[in-house]
Design an enzyme around this catalytic site. Structure first.
Site, PDB file in Angstrom:
ATOM      1  N   VAL A 244      13.766  20.230 -41.089  1.00  0.00           N
ATOM      2  CA  VAL A 244      13.948  18.992 -40.316  1.00  0.00           C
ATOM      3  C   VAL A 244      13.434  19.187 -38.891  1.00  0.00           C
ATOM      4  O   VAL A 244      13.622  18.332 -38.032  1.00  0.00           O
ATOM      5  CB  VAL A 244      15.427  18.535 -40.271  1.00  0.00           C
ATOM      6  N   ARG A 246       9.920  20.735 -37.362  1.00  0.00           N
ATOM      7  CA  ARG A 246       8.586  20.165 -37.264  1.00  0.00           C
ATOM      8  C   ARG A 246       7.722  20.693 -38.392  1.00  0.00           C
ATOM      9  O   ARG A 246       7.839  21.856 -38.804  1.00  0.00           O
ATOM     10  CB  ARG A 246       7.926  20.510 -35.922  1.00  0.00           C
ATOM     11  N   ASP A 270      11.552  16.903 -44.301  1.00  0.00           N
ATOM     12  CA  ASP A 270      11.516  15.601 -43.610  1.00  0.00           C
ATOM     13  C   ASP A 270      10.289  15.512 -42.712  1.00  0.00           C
ATOM     14  O   ASP A 270       9.925  14.423 -42.274  1.00  0.00           O
ATOM     15  CB  ASP A 270      12.797  15.436 -42.764  1.00  0.00           C
ATOM     16  N   GLU A 275       1.389  13.960 -41.305  1.00  0.00           N
ATOM     17  CA  GLU A 275       2.251  12.821 -41.639  1.00  0.00           C
ATOM     18  C   GLU A 275       1.435  11.536 -41.518  1.00  0.00           C
ATOM     19  O   GLU A 275       0.747  11.365 -40.496  1.00  0.00           O
ATOM     20  CB  GLU A 275       3.457  12.786 -40.711  1.00  0.00           C
ATOM     21  N   HIS A 295      10.078  11.577 -42.530  1.00  0.00           N
ATOM     22  CA  HIS A 295      10.469  11.781 -41.116  1.00  0.00           C
ATOM     23  C   HIS A 295      11.499  10.730 -40.677  1.00  0.00           C
ATOM     24  O   HIS A 295      11.289   9.976 -39.726  1.00  0.00           O
ATOM     25  CB  HIS A 295       9.219  11.736 -40.208  1.00  0.00           C
ATOM     26  N   VAL A 296      12.603  10.705 -41.414  1.00  0.00           N
ATOM     27  CA  VAL A 296      13.630   9.688 -41.162  1.00  0.00           C
ATOM     28  C   VAL A 296      14.987  10.287 -40.813  1.00  0.00           C
ATOM     29  O   VAL A 296      15.948   9.545 -40.591  1.00  0.00           O
ATOM     30  CB  VAL A 296      13.821   8.765 -42.399  1.00  0.00           C
ATOM     31  N   SER A 300      19.349   6.139 -37.150  1.00  0.00           N
ATOM     32  CA  SER A 300      20.663   5.539 -37.367  1.00  0.00           C
ATOM     33  C   SER A 300      20.808   4.436 -36.325  1.00  0.00           C
ATOM     34  O   SER A 300      20.124   4.471 -35.294  1.00  0.00           O
ATOM     35  CB  SER A 300      21.796   6.564 -37.208  1.00  0.00           C
TER      36      SER A 300
END
Ligand SMILES: NC(=O)C1=CN([C@@H]2O[C@H](COP(=O)(O)OP(=O)(O)OC[C@H]3O[C@@H](n4cnc5c(N)ncnc54)[C@H](O)[C@@H]3O)[C@@H](O)[C@H]2O)C=CC1
Ligand SMILES: O=C(O)C(=O)CO
Length: 334
Positions: A244, A246, A270, A275, A295-296, A300
Protein backbone atom coordinates in the site's frame (compact mmCIF):
# COMPACT_ATOMS: atom_id res chain seq x y z
CA UNK A 1 3.24 37.86 2.97
CA UNK A 2 1.86 35.79 0.09
CA UNK A 3 0.69 32.19 -0.38
CA UNK A 4 0.46 30.87 -3.96
CA UNK A 5 -1.78 27.89 -4.64
CA UNK A 6 -1.45 25.83 -7.81
CA UNK A 7 -3.32 23.85 -9.12
CA UNK A 8 -6.24 25.95 -7.85
CA UNK A 9 -8.59 24.84 -5.06
CA UNK A 10 -12.42 25.05 -5.12
CA UNK A 11 -14.04 28.38 -4.07
CA UNK A 12 -15.32 27.15 -0.67
CA UNK A 13 -11.87 25.85 0.30
CA UNK A 14 -10.30 29.06 -0.94
CA UNK A 15 -12.57 31.16 1.27
CA UNK A 16 -11.61 29.13 4.36
CA UNK A 17 -7.92 29.26 3.43
CA UNK A 18 -8.01 33.01 2.87
CA UNK A 19 -9.62 33.48 6.31
CA UNK A 20 -6.98 31.28 8.00
CA UNK A 21 -4.15 32.99 6.10
CA UNK A 22 -5.12 36.60 6.89
CA UNK A 23 -3.29 38.98 6.77
CA UNK A 24 -1.25 36.86 4.29
CA UNK A 25 -2.52 37.30 0.72
CA UNK A 26 -3.65 34.14 -1.10
CA UNK A 27 -3.34 33.70 -4.89
CA UNK A 28 -5.30 30.73 -6.32
CA UNK A 29 -3.37 30.44 -9.60
CA UNK A 30 -5.53 29.11 -12.44
CA UNK A 31 -2.56 27.98 -14.53
CA UNK A 32 1.22 27.67 -14.53
CA UNK A 33 1.68 31.10 -16.11
CA UNK A 34 -0.30 32.81 -13.33
CA UNK A 35 1.66 30.87 -10.69
CA UNK A 36 4.93 31.93 -12.34
CA UNK A 37 3.83 35.59 -12.27
CA UNK A 38 3.11 35.40 -8.54
CA UNK A 39 5.91 33.25 -7.07
CA UNK A 40 8.68 35.92 -7.16
CA UNK A 41 7.33 37.49 -3.95
CA UNK A 42 5.66 34.35 -2.53
CA UNK A 43 6.53 33.21 1.00
CA UNK A 44 4.54 29.98 0.83
CA UNK A 45 3.30 27.57 -1.84
CA UNK A 46 0.63 24.87 -1.77
CA UNK A 47 0.37 22.33 -4.59
CA UNK A 48 2.75 21.13 -7.25
CA UNK A 49 5.89 23.20 -7.18
CA UNK A 50 8.05 22.70 -10.28
CA UNK A 51 11.80 23.40 -10.61
CA UNK A 52 10.84 26.40 -12.81
CA UNK A 53 8.55 27.85 -10.13
CA UNK A 54 11.12 27.25 -7.37
CA UNK A 55 13.86 28.99 -9.38
CA UNK A 56 11.57 32.02 -9.71
CA UNK A 57 10.69 32.13 -5.99
CA UNK A 58 13.66 33.50 -4.02
CA UNK A 59 11.59 34.29 -0.88
CA UNK A 60 9.94 30.91 -0.46
CA UNK A 61 10.00 29.64 3.15
CA UNK A 62 7.35 26.91 3.09
CA UNK A 63 5.99 24.39 0.57
CA UNK A 64 2.98 22.20 1.42
CA UNK A 65 2.65 19.08 -0.77
CA UNK A 66 -0.93 17.88 -1.39
CA UNK A 67 -0.12 14.17 -0.83
CA UNK A 68 1.71 11.95 1.64
CA UNK A 69 3.98 10.64 -1.08
CA UNK A 70 6.59 13.00 -2.45
CA UNK A 71 8.06 11.35 -5.53
CA UNK A 72 6.12 13.76 -7.77
CA UNK A 73 6.74 16.79 -5.55
CA UNK A 74 10.31 16.56 -4.27
CA UNK A 75 13.15 17.21 -6.70
CA UNK A 76 16.87 17.83 -6.04
CA UNK A 77 16.68 21.66 -6.03
CA UNK A 78 13.81 21.57 -3.52
CA UNK A 79 15.63 19.00 -1.38
CA UNK A 80 18.64 21.36 -1.24
CA UNK A 81 16.50 24.46 -0.62
CA UNK A 82 16.28 25.82 2.94
CA UNK A 83 12.46 26.15 2.83
CA UNK A 84 10.33 23.86 5.00
CA UNK A 85 8.48 21.08 3.18
CA UNK A 86 5.34 19.56 4.70
CA UNK A 87 3.18 16.70 3.43
CA UNK A 88 -0.18 15.06 4.08
CA UNK A 89 0.99 11.94 5.89
CA UNK A 90 -1.16 10.51 8.62
CA UNK A 91 -4.56 11.50 7.18
CA UNK A 92 -5.51 8.10 5.85
CA UNK A 93 -3.50 5.77 8.06
CA UNK A 94 -6.57 4.30 9.76
CA UNK A 95 -8.52 3.59 6.59
CA UNK A 96 -5.46 2.20 4.78
CA UNK A 97 -4.75 -0.07 7.73
CA UNK A 98 -8.39 -1.25 7.58
CA UNK A 99 -7.87 -2.15 3.92
CA UNK A 100 -4.63 -3.99 4.75
CA UNK A 101 -6.50 -6.11 7.29
CA UNK A 102 -9.12 -6.76 4.59
CA UNK A 103 -6.40 -8.20 2.35
CA UNK A 104 -4.99 -10.22 5.26
CA UNK A 105 -8.43 -11.66 6.08
CA UNK A 106 -9.10 -12.48 2.43
CA UNK A 107 -5.94 -14.51 2.10
CA UNK A 108 -6.27 -16.10 5.54
CA UNK A 109 -9.85 -17.22 4.98
CA UNK A 110 -9.96 -17.37 1.14
CA UNK A 111 -12.76 -14.79 1.12
CA UNK A 112 -11.70 -13.42 -2.27
CA UNK A 113 -11.95 -16.93 -3.71
CA UNK A 114 -15.39 -17.49 -2.17
CA UNK A 115 -16.60 -14.19 -3.64
CA UNK A 116 -15.69 -15.53 -7.09
CA UNK A 117 -17.34 -18.86 -6.28
CA UNK A 118 -20.50 -17.13 -5.00
CA UNK A 119 -20.84 -15.28 -8.30
CA UNK A 120 -20.64 -18.66 -10.06
CA UNK A 121 -23.03 -20.43 -7.60
CA UNK A 122 -20.21 -22.86 -6.81
CA UNK A 123 -20.03 -24.82 -3.53
CA UNK A 124 -16.60 -26.17 -2.72
CA UNK A 125 -14.07 -25.46 0.00
CA UNK A 126 -10.68 -24.22 -1.05
CA UNK A 127 -8.20 -27.04 -0.57
CA UNK A 128 -10.44 -29.97 -1.41
CA UNK A 129 -13.67 -31.55 -2.60
CA UNK A 130 -15.97 -31.40 0.36
CA UNK A 131 -19.33 -31.97 -1.26
CA UNK A 132 -19.33 -35.35 0.47
CA UNK A 133 -18.65 -34.12 4.00
CA UNK A 134 -20.39 -31.42 5.92
CA UNK A 135 -17.38 -30.68 8.09
CA UNK A 136 -14.15 -32.18 6.91
CA UNK A 137 -12.02 -32.02 10.05
CA UNK A 138 -11.88 -34.95 12.37
CA UNK A 139 -10.28 -35.34 15.81
CA UNK A 140 -6.56 -34.92 15.32
CA UNK A 141 -6.87 -35.03 11.54
CA UNK A 142 -5.62 -32.01 9.64
CA UNK A 143 -6.76 -32.24 6.06
CA UNK A 144 -6.09 -30.18 2.92
CA UNK A 145 -9.12 -27.98 3.57
CA UNK A 146 -7.84 -27.18 7.07
CA UNK A 147 -4.43 -26.34 5.67
CA UNK A 148 -5.93 -24.00 3.07
CA UNK A 149 -7.62 -21.89 5.78
CA UNK A 150 -5.28 -20.06 8.10
CA UNK A 151 -5.33 -18.83 11.68
CA UNK A 152 -4.28 -15.21 12.18
CA UNK A 153 -3.62 -15.70 15.90
CA UNK A 154 0.07 -16.43 16.31
CA UNK A 155 0.95 -15.62 12.69
CA UNK A 156 3.69 -13.06 12.06
CA UNK A 157 3.04 -9.87 10.12
CA UNK A 158 6.10 -7.88 9.01
CA UNK A 159 5.73 -4.15 8.40
CA UNK A 160 8.18 -2.46 6.02
CA UNK A 161 7.95 1.21 6.95
CA UNK A 162 6.64 1.70 10.51
CA UNK A 163 5.27 5.21 9.91
CA UNK A 164 1.72 6.49 10.34
CA UNK A 165 0.22 3.69 8.20
CA UNK A 166 2.55 0.96 9.47
CA UNK A 167 1.72 1.77 13.10
CA UNK A 168 -2.04 1.51 12.47
CA UNK A 169 -1.52 -1.81 10.69
CA UNK A 170 0.53 -3.05 13.65
CA UNK A 171 -2.22 -2.15 16.15
CA UNK A 172 -4.90 -3.91 14.12
CA UNK A 173 -2.77 -7.01 13.48
CA UNK A 174 -1.94 -7.29 17.18
CA UNK A 175 -5.67 -7.09 17.98
CA UNK A 176 -6.07 -10.23 15.82
CA UNK A 177 -3.44 -11.94 17.96
CA UNK A 178 -0.69 -11.60 15.38
CA UNK A 179 2.96 -11.06 16.19
CA UNK A 180 4.20 -7.87 14.53
CA UNK A 181 7.79 -7.13 13.52
CA UNK A 182 9.03 -4.22 11.42
CA UNK A 183 11.94 -2.66 9.59
CA UNK A 184 12.36 1.10 9.43
CA UNK A 185 15.43 3.33 9.07
CA UNK A 186 14.06 5.87 11.60
CA UNK A 187 11.37 4.32 13.77
CA UNK A 188 9.40 6.78 15.90
CA UNK A 189 6.49 6.39 18.35
CA UNK A 190 6.78 2.60 18.10
CA UNK A 191 3.51 1.09 19.41
CA UNK A 192 3.75 -1.35 22.32
CA UNK A 193 2.09 -3.93 20.04
CA UNK A 194 5.26 -4.22 17.90
CA UNK A 195 7.48 -7.09 19.09
CA UNK A 196 10.64 -5.90 17.30
CA UNK A 197 11.80 -3.09 15.00
CA UNK A 198 14.95 -3.67 13.02
CA UNK A 199 17.04 -1.55 10.66
CA UNK A 200 16.29 -1.99 6.94
CA UNK A 201 19.39 -4.21 6.60
CA UNK A 202 17.41 -6.82 8.58
CA UNK A 203 14.78 -7.09 5.83
CA UNK A 204 15.86 -10.70 5.02
CA UNK A 205 15.09 -11.67 8.62
CA UNK A 206 11.66 -10.04 8.47
CA UNK A 207 10.96 -11.80 5.17
CA UNK A 208 12.04 -15.16 6.53
CA UNK A 209 9.71 -14.85 9.54
CA UNK A 210 6.58 -13.20 8.16
CA UNK A 211 3.46 -14.88 6.76
CA UNK A 212 2.22 -11.41 5.76
CA UNK A 213 4.60 -8.68 4.59
CA UNK A 214 3.06 -5.21 4.46
CA UNK A 215 4.92 -2.54 2.48
CA UNK A 216 4.01 0.93 3.80
CA UNK A 217 7.22 2.80 2.99
CA UNK A 218 7.55 5.84 0.71
CA UNK A 219 9.11 5.82 -2.74
CA UNK A 220 12.56 7.32 -2.30
CA UNK A 221 15.77 6.78 -4.26
CA UNK A 222 16.69 4.22 -1.58
CA UNK A 223 13.43 2.27 -1.56
CA UNK A 224 12.85 2.00 -5.33
CA UNK A 225 12.97 -1.65 -6.44
CA UNK A 226 13.36 -2.79 -2.82
CA UNK A 227 11.30 -5.93 -3.59
CA UNK A 228 12.70 -8.01 -6.45
CA UNK A 229 13.38 -11.68 -7.09
CA UNK A 230 16.06 -11.87 -4.38
CA UNK A 231 13.62 -10.65 -1.72
CA UNK A 232 10.84 -12.96 -2.94
CA UNK A 233 13.24 -15.90 -2.60
CA UNK A 234 13.83 -14.83 1.00
CA UNK A 235 10.11 -14.96 1.79
CA UNK A 236 8.24 -17.92 3.18
CA UNK A 237 6.52 -19.96 0.49
CA UNK A 238 3.19 -19.39 2.26
CA UNK A 239 3.78 -15.63 2.51
CA UNK A 240 1.47 -12.90 1.23
CA UNK A 241 2.95 -9.61 0.03
CA UNK A 242 0.79 -6.52 0.56
CA UNK A 243 1.83 -3.19 -0.97
CA UNK A 244 0.00 0.00 0.00
CA UNK A 245 3.13 2.20 -0.10
CA UNK A 246 4.22 2.90 -3.63
CA UNK A 247 4.33 0.80 -6.77
CA UNK A 248 7.96 1.58 -7.49
CA UNK A 249 9.04 -0.47 -4.45
CA UNK A 250 7.92 -3.78 -6.00
CA UNK A 251 9.28 -5.03 -9.34
CA UNK A 252 6.12 -6.54 -10.82
CA UNK A 253 7.81 -8.77 -13.43
CA UNK A 254 9.80 -10.33 -10.59
CA UNK A 255 6.65 -10.70 -8.50
CA UNK A 256 4.84 -12.54 -11.30
CA UNK A 257 7.85 -14.84 -11.80
CA UNK A 258 8.05 -15.49 -8.05
CA UNK A 259 4.32 -16.27 -7.79
CA UNK A 260 4.61 -18.63 -10.75
CA UNK A 261 7.60 -20.32 -9.13
CA UNK A 262 5.73 -20.68 -5.83
CA UNK A 263 8.29 -18.57 -3.97
CA UNK A 264 5.40 -16.83 -2.19
CA UNK A 265 1.71 -17.62 -2.01
CA UNK A 266 -0.02 -14.41 -3.00
CA UNK A 267 -0.01 -10.64 -3.29
CA UNK A 268 -2.43 -7.80 -2.60
CA UNK A 269 -1.48 -4.58 -4.34
CA UNK A 270 -3.06 -1.14 -4.20
CA UNK A 271 -0.17 0.63 -5.92
CA UNK A 272 1.74 -0.34 -9.06
CA UNK A 273 4.85 0.60 -11.03
CA UNK A 274 2.48 1.80 -13.78
CA UNK A 275 -0.99 3.03 -12.90
CA UNK A 276 -3.44 2.03 -14.24
CA UNK A 277 -2.03 -1.50 -14.42
CA UNK A 278 -2.22 -2.37 -18.16
CA UNK A 279 -5.05 -4.83 -19.04
CA UNK A 280 -2.58 -7.29 -20.56
CA UNK A 281 -0.59 -7.56 -17.31
CA UNK A 282 -0.33 -11.20 -16.12
CA UNK A 283 -1.33 -10.20 -12.57
CA UNK A 284 -4.92 -9.73 -13.79
CA UNK A 285 -4.96 -13.42 -14.62
CA UNK A 286 -3.98 -14.73 -11.18
CA UNK A 287 -7.33 -14.85 -9.35
CA UNK A 288 -6.90 -16.36 -5.92
CA UNK A 289 -3.24 -15.42 -5.87
CA UNK A 290 -3.49 -11.68 -6.56
CA UNK A 291 -5.91 -9.08 -5.20
CA UNK A 292 -5.54 -5.85 -7.16
CA UNK A 293 -7.17 -2.58 -6.10
CA UNK A 294 -6.88 0.64 -8.11
CA UNK A 295 -4.98 2.88 -5.62
CA UNK A 296 -8.03 3.34 -3.42
CA UNK A 297 -6.77 2.39 0.04
CA UNK A 298 -6.72 6.04 1.14
CA UNK A 299 -10.30 6.91 0.17
CA UNK A 300 -13.01 7.62 2.75
CA UNK A 301 -15.53 10.41 3.32
CA UNK A 302 -13.40 11.67 6.23
CA UNK A 303 -10.19 12.27 4.30
CA UNK A 304 -11.08 15.48 2.43
CA UNK A 305 -11.94 17.22 5.71
CA UNK A 306 -8.73 16.03 7.36
CA UNK A 307 -6.79 17.26 4.34
CA UNK A 308 -8.32 20.72 4.68
CA UNK A 309 -7.71 20.71 8.45
CA UNK A 310 -3.97 20.14 7.95
CA UNK A 311 -3.83 22.90 5.37
CA UNK A 312 -5.75 25.40 7.54
CA UNK A 313 -3.74 24.47 10.61
CA UNK A 314 -0.42 24.87 8.80
CA UNK A 315 -1.42 28.15 7.16
CA UNK A 316 -2.30 29.55 10.59
CA UNK A 317 0.93 28.24 12.10
CA UNK A 318 2.98 29.75 9.26
CA UNK A 319 1.36 33.17 9.71
CA UNK A 320 1.92 33.06 13.48
CA UNK A 321 5.51 31.81 13.09
CA UNK A 322 4.76 28.53 14.91
CA UNK A 323 6.26 25.09 14.08
CA UNK A 324 4.49 23.46 11.11
CA UNK A 325 2.76 20.05 11.14
CA UNK A 326 4.06 17.13 9.06
CA UNK A 327 7.46 18.64 8.30
CA UNK A 328 9.40 16.35 5.96
CA UNK A 329 13.00 15.50 6.76
CA UNK A 330 14.37 16.04 3.25
CA UNK A 331 17.57 14.10 4.09
CA UNK A 332 15.39 11.04 4.60
CA UNK A 333 14.30 11.30 0.97
CA UNK A 334 17.61 12.20 -0.70
N1 LIG B 1 -2.21 3.52 -1.15
C1 LIG B 1 -2.53 4.78 -0.91
O1 LIG B 1 -3.60 5.26 -1.30
C2 LIG B 1 -1.61 5.64 -0.12
C3 LIG B 1 -0.27 5.36 -0.06
N2 LIG B 1 0.55 6.14 0.70
C4 LIG B 1 1.96 5.79 0.70
O2 LIG B 1 2.35 5.32 1.98
C5 LIG B 1 3.60 5.91 2.32
C6 LIG B 1 3.74 5.95 3.81
O3 LIG B 1 2.76 6.82 4.36
P1 LIG B 1 2.80 7.23 5.91
O4 LIG B 1 2.88 6.00 6.75
O5 LIG B 1 1.68 8.16 6.12
O6 LIG B 1 4.18 7.99 5.95
P2 LIG B 1 5.19 8.20 7.16
O7 LIG B 1 6.14 9.21 6.69
O8 LIG B 1 4.44 8.42 8.43
O9 LIG B 1 5.90 6.77 7.30
C7 LIG B 1 6.81 6.25 6.37
C8 LIG B 1 7.79 5.38 7.15
O10 LIG B 1 8.58 4.66 6.20
C9 LIG B 1 9.92 4.67 6.69
N3 LIG B 1 10.84 4.39 5.58
C10 LIG B 1 11.44 5.26 4.74
N4 LIG B 1 12.23 4.60 3.87
C11 LIG B 1 12.12 3.28 4.18
C12 LIG B 1 12.70 2.09 3.66
N5 LIG B 1 13.55 2.12 2.63
N6 LIG B 1 12.38 0.91 4.23
C13 LIG B 1 11.53 0.86 5.27
N7 LIG B 1 10.94 1.96 5.81
C14 LIG B 1 11.23 3.14 5.27
C15 LIG B 1 10.09 6.03 7.32
O11 LIG B 1 11.18 6.07 8.23
C16 LIG B 1 8.75 6.21 8.02
O12 LIG B 1 8.76 5.69 9.33
C17 LIG B 1 3.55 7.28 1.64
O13 LIG B 1 4.85 7.80 1.40
C18 LIG B 1 2.83 6.99 0.36
O14 LIG B 1 3.74 6.61 -0.64
C19 LIG B 1 0.09 7.18 1.43
C20 LIG B 1 -1.22 7.51 1.40
C21 LIG B 1 -2.18 6.81 0.58
O1 LIG C 1 -1.16 10.89 -0.53
C1 LIG C 1 -0.75 9.89 -1.15
O2 LIG C 1 0.44 9.62 -1.26
C2 LIG C 1 -1.72 9.01 -1.80
O3 LIG C 1 -1.38 7.99 -2.33
C3 LIG C 1 -3.15 9.40 -1.74
O4 LIG C 1 -4.00 8.39 -2.17
Amino acid sequence: MKLVIHPPVEPDRLARLAAAAAPMAVVNAADGAEALRHVPDADAFFGKLTPLLLAAAPRLRWVQAPTASLEHYLFPALAAHPCALTNMRGLFSDVIADQVMGYVLCFARNLHVYVLQSAAAKWGPVGGEAARVAFASGPGVVNAIDRAHRHLGGATLGVVGLGAIGREVARRAAAFGMRVVAVDPRPADVPAEVAAVWPVGELPRLLAESEYVVVAAPHTPRSAGMFGREQFRQMRRDAILINVGRGALVVLDDLVAALDAGELAGAALDVFETEPLPPEHPLWRMPGRAILTPHVAGYSPLVAGRHLDVLLDNVGRFVRGEPLRNVVDKDEWY
